[in-house]
Write a protein that holds these residues in place. Structure first.
Motif, PDB file in Angstrom:
ATOM      1  N   ASN A   3      57.267  68.016  30.575  1.00  0.00           N
ATOM      2  CA  ASN A   3      57.613  67.981  31.988  1.00  0.00           C
ATOM      3  C   ASN A   3      57.966  69.384  32.453  1.00  0.00           C
ATOM      4  N   MET A  30      48.097  70.887  42.622  1.00  0.00           N
ATOM      5  CA  MET A  30      48.266  70.536  41.209  1.00  0.00           C
ATOM      6  C   MET A  30      47.290  69.438  40.781  1.00  0.00           C
ATOM      7  N   ILE A  36      47.519  68.470  35.552  1.00  0.00           N
ATOM      8  CA  ILE A  36      48.662  67.566  35.455  1.00  0.00           C
ATOM      9  C   ILE A  36      48.235  66.130  35.191  1.00  0.00           C
ATOM     10  N   PHE A  39      52.819  63.446  38.827  1.00  0.00           N
ATOM     11  CA  PHE A  39      53.494  64.258  39.834  1.00  0.00           C
ATOM     12  C   PHE A  39      54.542  63.390  40.508  1.00  0.00           C
ATOM     13  N   LEU A  64      56.255  67.864  37.319  1.00  0.00           N
ATOM     14  CA  LEU A  64      54.871  67.738  36.873  1.00  0.00           C
ATOM     15  C   LEU A  64      54.887  67.248  35.429  1.00  0.00           C
ATOM     16  N   LEU A  66      52.632  67.060  32.079  1.00  0.00           N
ATOM     17  CA  LEU A  66      51.461  67.724  31.521  1.00  0.00           C
ATOM     18  C   LEU A  66      51.288  67.335  30.052  1.00  0.00           C
ATOM     19  N   LEU A  72      50.356  73.219  30.714  1.00  0.00           N
ATOM     20  CA  LEU A  72      51.436  73.845  31.486  1.00  0.00           C
ATOM     21  C   LEU A  72      51.045  75.261  31.884  1.00  0.00           C
ATOM     22  N   SER A  75      48.573  75.260  34.638  1.00  0.00           N
ATOM     23  CA  SER A  75      49.097  74.894  35.964  1.00  0.00           C
ATOM     24  C   SER A  75      49.590  76.111  36.736  1.00  0.00           C
TER      25      SER A  75
END
Length: 105
Positions: A3, A30, A36, A39, A64, A66, A72, A75
């Motif tokens: 997260n 995103m 991701i 969300f 988010l 992931l 990550l 992103s």
């Protein structure tokens, strides 16, 4: 799953409709990135103690979800993310702190 939880604090007043749009914009960038899995975003619930915050008072929290560290890292380079940040910073300056963490149980 990892997260990425962001605490967003606008420097001044931001109309509710604008904060809602900011959160929708983040979600769209995103999701479009494909990085991701989940969300979530919510507004900060203001209480009197906020007047004594030693750092800043949040406007909203964004989380988010992931798959892993590679997602990550991806992103942060999502297409459109830099433009989104510049556009919103120019309109309503804000600060962000974040934490990367495993699921809280």
């Amino acid at each position: 799953m990892i997260n990425h939880t962001m605490i967003v604090s606008f420097d001044g007043e931001i109309p509710d409709s604008e904060l809602d749009q900011y959160l929708r914009d983040i979600e769209q960038v995103m999701r479009d990135s494909g990085a991701i899995q989940t969300f979530a975003a919510k507004r900060h619930i203001r209480v009197p103690a906020d007047d004594h915050s030693p750092v800043f008072v949040a406007s909203a929290v964004v989380r988010l979800g992931l798959a892993d560290v590679a997602a990550l890292n991806a992103s942060f380079a999502a297409p459109g993310a830099g433009e989104l940040i510049k556009r919103w910073q120019a309109k309503y300056p804000y600060r962000v702190v974040w934490v990367n963490h495993e699921e809280l149980v």
